[in-house]
Each structure stands twice: as structure tokens, then as C-alpha cells.
Scaffold this motif. Structure first.
Motif, short mmCIF file in Angstrom:
data_model
loop_
_atom_site.label_atom_id
_atom_site.label_comp_id
_atom_site.label_asym_id
_atom_site.label_seq_id
_atom_site.Cartn_x
_atom_site.Cartn_y
_atom_site.Cartn_z
N ARG A 221 10.25 -31.83 3.96
CA ARG A 221 10.38 -31.78 2.50
C ARG A 221 11.39 -30.70 2.11
O ARG A 221 11.39 -29.61 2.65
CB ARG A 221 9.03 -31.43 1.86
N GLY A 222 12.25 -31.03 1.17
CA GLY A 222 13.29 -30.09 0.75
C GLY A 222 14.56 -30.21 1.53
O GLY A 222 15.60 -29.67 1.12
N GLY A 223 14.52 -30.89 2.68
CA GLY A 223 15.72 -31.17 3.43
C GLY A 223 16.34 -29.97 4.14
O GLY A 223 15.77 -28.88 4.21
N LEU A 224 17.52 -30.19 4.69
CA LEU A 224 18.22 -29.20 5.48
C LEU A 224 18.53 -27.94 4.68
O LEU A 224 18.33 -26.82 5.15
CB LEU A 224 19.53 -29.80 6.03
N ALA A 225 19.02 -28.09 3.45
CA ALA A 225 19.42 -26.93 2.66
C ALA A 225 18.24 -26.00 2.40
O ALA A 225 18.36 -24.77 2.49
CB ALA A 225 20.03 -27.38 1.34
N THR A 226 17.08 -26.57 2.08
CA THR A 226 15.90 -25.73 1.81
C THR A 226 15.44 -25.03 3.07
O THR A 226 15.12 -23.83 3.04
CB THR A 226 14.77 -26.60 1.23
N ALA A 227 15.41 -25.73 4.20
CA ALA A 227 14.97 -25.11 5.45
C ALA A 227 15.88 -23.97 5.85
O ALA A 227 15.41 -22.91 6.30
CB ALA A 227 14.92 -26.17 6.56
N LEU A 228 17.19 -24.14 5.70
CA LEU A 228 18.12 -23.06 6.04
C LEU A 228 17.92 -21.86 5.12
O LEU A 228 17.99 -20.71 5.56
CB LEU A 228 19.55 -23.56 5.96
N ASN A 229 17.68 -22.11 3.84
CA ASN A 229 17.41 -21.01 2.91
C ASN A 229 16.16 -20.24 3.30
O ASN A 229 16.12 -19.01 3.20
CB ASN A 229 17.28 -21.55 1.48
N GLU A 230 15.13 -20.94 3.73
CA GLU A 230 13.89 -20.27 4.15
C GLU A 230 14.15 -19.33 5.32
O GLU A 230 13.65 -18.20 5.35
CB GLU A 230 12.83 -21.32 4.52
N ILE A 231 14.94 -19.78 6.29
CA ILE A 231 15.25 -18.94 7.44
C ILE A 231 16.11 -17.75 7.01
O ILE A 231 15.85 -16.62 7.41
CB ILE A 231 15.98 -19.76 8.52
N ALA A 232 17.13 -18.01 6.20
CA ALA A 232 18.03 -16.94 5.76
C ALA A 232 17.28 -15.87 4.98
O ALA A 232 17.51 -14.66 5.16
CB ALA A 232 19.16 -17.52 4.91
N LEU A 233 16.36 -16.27 4.12
CA LEU A 233 15.57 -15.31 3.34
C LEU A 233 14.64 -14.50 4.24
O LEU A 233 14.51 -13.29 4.07
CB LEU A 233 14.76 -16.04 2.27
N ALA A 234 13.99 -15.18 5.19
CA ALA A 234 13.05 -14.49 6.07
C ALA A 234 13.76 -13.45 6.93
O ALA A 234 13.26 -12.33 7.12
CB ALA A 234 12.32 -15.50 6.96
N ALA A 235 14.94 -13.81 7.48
CA ALA A 235 15.65 -12.92 8.41
C ALA A 235 16.66 -12.03 7.72
O ALA A 235 17.27 -11.17 8.37
CB ALA A 235 16.35 -13.76 9.48
N MET A 325 17.62 -23.61 -2.54
CA MET A 325 16.50 -24.47 -2.21
C MET A 325 16.47 -25.65 -3.18
O MET A 325 17.05 -25.59 -4.28
CB MET A 325 15.18 -23.71 -2.32
N LEU A 326 15.79 -26.72 -2.79
CA LEU A 326 15.62 -27.87 -3.67
C LEU A 326 14.94 -27.43 -4.96
O LEU A 326 13.92 -26.74 -4.94
CB LEU A 326 14.76 -28.94 -2.98
N THR A 327 15.51 -27.81 -6.08
CA THR A 327 14.92 -27.55 -7.38
C THR A 327 14.38 -28.86 -7.94
O THR A 327 15.10 -29.86 -7.98
CB THR A 327 15.96 -26.96 -8.36
N GLY A 328 13.14 -28.87 -8.37
CA GLY A 328 12.52 -30.10 -8.84
C GLY A 328 12.07 -30.94 -7.66
O GLY A 328 11.77 -30.44 -6.59
N ASP A 329 12.04 -32.26 -7.85
CA ASP A 329 11.58 -33.15 -6.79
C ASP A 329 12.46 -34.40 -6.76
O ASP A 329 12.34 -35.26 -7.62
CB ASP A 329 10.10 -33.53 -6.97
N GLN A 330 13.36 -34.46 -5.78
CA GLN A 330 14.21 -35.66 -5.65
C GLN A 330 13.35 -36.90 -5.44
O GLN A 330 13.62 -37.94 -6.01
CB GLN A 330 15.18 -35.50 -4.46
N LEU A 331 12.31 -36.78 -4.62
CA LEU A 331 11.42 -37.92 -4.36
C LEU A 331 10.07 -37.37 -3.93
O LEU A 331 9.90 -36.90 -2.81
CB LEU A 331 12.01 -38.81 -3.26
#
Length: 335
Positions: A221-235, A325-331
Motif C-alpha cells: 500500500r502506498g507504492g514504491l514512493a511511500t516505502a522509500l520515504n518511510e526508509i529515508a525518514l527512519a534512517a 508519501m501517498l496523499t489520499g487514497d488512489q485505490l
């Protein structure tokens, strides 16, 4: 944040992140939960285990390339694998709506059995509840999973470091569009199927050859862009992705162009992000390219030192676009 739950809180994007960080984590937080990984890494009597749970509410229950049963097994197995664990056992919780077809229930269970067999896990415990008609949209599935973390492996989003290569194992966005097609009665190219697949075997092969892989994450959920943002924020690192390197199939790109979707934010169920030092990249790609779930793998960018906590996309014309990160809900209801 508004004082009621919105559908977008389940999208895996920015509102999901805010719900966890601002509401759930402050109340329930502890050193294990605060790892904020796909599965918790715990140590019991000197044995390193991974433990996770997930719930599945996909609509429709059956879609091109999979169904809620296959999705439940693969999603749970993949969360364990992203910690460097070999999945061992799953639990199965069924919440079934009154009037649900027994034939469809058996079809779902057979699908789960096949996926569990491929993943090498056993469904070891479970529970069944039945609710009134109209209260569960057919069937909801909850799972938990436990696995053994491989010796010498230490996977964590906190391991992201400048200079590491960012690798993805294949085409983006196929799962989301397969579900959308069947939900709304659309007709997409016949070759467009969900990528739903258990990745544990592939992860084991990679970590056997390169145990020092730093980070694994599945961009669901949230796709590649959201997952990369989660890692970047954590590290607290930056990332720079190359648009021309992104694996997007002709079919997905065409549908996205018509409907206005961005494949970077579409859900995947058989993809993983791998972060590792450049010296390991050739070995990792060799393993990936020799496996059915990694033949389209490629390097898509690098971890950078700045700007910390942000992800940039170098476009085909040379500009830099910031990816949030994904804003709203694409699907919604995608898994």
C-alpha cells in the motif's frame, strides 16, 4: 488530523503514517513495536525470530492473478521475509458474513494452501467468526506469522546509508491495476495480472549469497514512493531515483496515462526494495535475474546524505522532482 477515521487512513500513505505515529504508537509504543519494520525482530532464548500480523479486506475477493486467500499468505510471508527471516508458521482468522458461499470459501482456502505450499509455511492455528449479513463484505482474513531470522543477517530500515544502491525486483503497479480492473468492470490488456507472490524463497537465496544486505522492504500500500520515504525518514538519509531506470511495463504505463495514476504510488504484492553496498550489487542482481520473481530486477537509484528524509526523482529531462508519501487514497481496499 480530523477526529474521525477516513478511508485514506488505510491507504498506507501519509494519513496511515500519521495515524500510527500520532495516535497508535504514543499509546502502545515499546522497544519492539518502535522498530516500525514489516515484522518485529525478537529474541527468545537466544533464538532470533520475526513476528508479524496483517488483515486483508481486498475488494473484490477474486481478481486477475490472485484472490484474498493467496494475498493473505503472500502478504504475511513477505513481511517476515523483509526482516531476513525464513517463514515457518501462520495463523488464520476468518471473519465471514452470514450467507457467504461455501464454494467460494473452499476456493479461497485451496488458494491459501497452494500459496503456503510454495512458501514452505504451515497454517498452524486459526479462528472463525460469523457476523450478520452486511457486516463484513463477504469475508475478512487476519493472519499472524512467525519465522526464524537467518544467521548473520541484520535487516533494518535504520541501516540505510549514503552510497548504497537501491534495487527493485520487477515491474511496478500491476497488483493495484488488476484489482481496479475487476472491481470496476474495466478491460485492461490481457497480460496485466496481479504480481501477488511469496518472496521468501528469493530472499533466502539473496541473503545466502549476500548476508550483509542492509534493508529490505515490500512496497505494498502506498507504492514504491511511500516505502522509500518511510526508509529515508527512519534512517535520516536522502534518496535519488532515476526515472529512466524505473521498471514500468508498457501496459501499466498506458493505463496510468489514460486514468491519471502514478505507478510510483500503486500497490504491489510481489515486489521488494533491496538496499545494499554497491560492491554487492552484481551478486544480488545475479540471484534476482535467475529467479522467476526477479527477472526484471534493476538498480533504480542511490541512497544520498542530503536532503535527509526526502526522496527525489531525476526525471528523463534532468530535473529533480520530490516524491512525497501517498496523499489520499488512489485505490482503497487494495489488500
Amino acid at each position: 488530523m480530523k477526529n474521525v477515521i477516513q478511508l485514506a487512513h488505510g491507504s498506507g500513505g501519509k494519513l496511515s503514517h500519521e495515524l500510527v505515529s500520532a495516535v497508535i504508537q504514543p499509546i502502545l509504543g515499546n522497544p519492539v513495536l518502535d522498530q516500525m519494520h514489516d515484522a518485529a525482530a525478537v529474541c527468545i532464548q537466544n533464538t532470533r525470530l520475526a513476528f508479524t500480523t496483517d488483515s486483508f479486506v481486498v475488494k473484490p475477493l477474486f481478481f486477475t492473478g490472485g484472490d484474498i486467500g493467496k494475498l493473505a499468505v503472500c502478504g504475511t510471508v513477505n513481511d517476515l521475509a523483509m526482516t531476513g527471516a525464513v517463514p515457518l508458521f501462520l495463523t488464520l482468522g476468518l471473519i465471514i458474513e452470514e450467507g457467504f458461499s461455501l464454494d467460494e470459501l473452499e476456493r479461497i482456502l485451496h488458494s491459501m494452501a497452494r500459496a503456503a505450499g510454495e512458501a514452505g509455511v504451515q497454517i498452524a492455528a486459526g479462528d472463525t467468526k460469523v457476523v450478520e449479513k452486511g457486516a463484513a463484505d463477504g469475508i475478512f482474513i487476519n493472519t499472524a506469522g512467525i519465522g526464524a531470522i537467518m544467521e548473520g543477517v541484520h535487516i533494518s530500515p535504520l541501516n540505510a546509508r549514503p552510497g548504497q544502491d537501491i534495487i527493485i525486483n520487477g515491474f511496478l503497479g500491476e497488483h493495484a491495476l488488476a484489482v481496479m480492473q475487476d472491481r470496476h468492470g474495466l478491460t485492461f490488456p490481457a497480460s496485466l495480472n496481479s504480481d501477488c507472490a511469496p518472496l521468501a524463497g528469493l530472499v533466502k537465496e539473496i541473503l545466502t549469497k549476500v548476508p550483509e544486505v542492509a534493508v529490505l522492504r515490500d512496497p505494498t500500500r502506498g507504492g514504491l514512493a511511500t516505502a522509500l520515504n518511510e526508509i529515508a525518514l527512519a534512517a535520516k538519509v536522502g534518496m535519488l531515483i532515476e526515472e529512466e531506470a524505473l521498471p514500468v511495463s508498457t501496459e501499466v504505463r498506458a493505463v496510468c496515462d489514460i486514468l491519471g495514476f502514478d505507478p510510483l504510488y500503486l500497490a504491489n504484492e510481489g515486489k521488494m526494495i533491496v538496499l545494499s553496498e554497491h560492491k554487492n550489487t552484481e551478486n544480488i542482481l545475479t540471484v534476482l535475474h535467475n529467479h522467476p520473481y526477479g527477472r526484471e530486477a534493476r538498480v533504480i537509484g542511490k541512497v544520498t546524505s542530503q536532503p535527509a528524509g526526502q526522496v527525489g526523482l531525476r526525471t528523463a529531462i534532468g530535473g529533480i522532482r520530490l516524491l512525497d508519501m501517498l496523499t489520499g487514497d488512489q485505490l482503497p481496499r487494495i489488500c
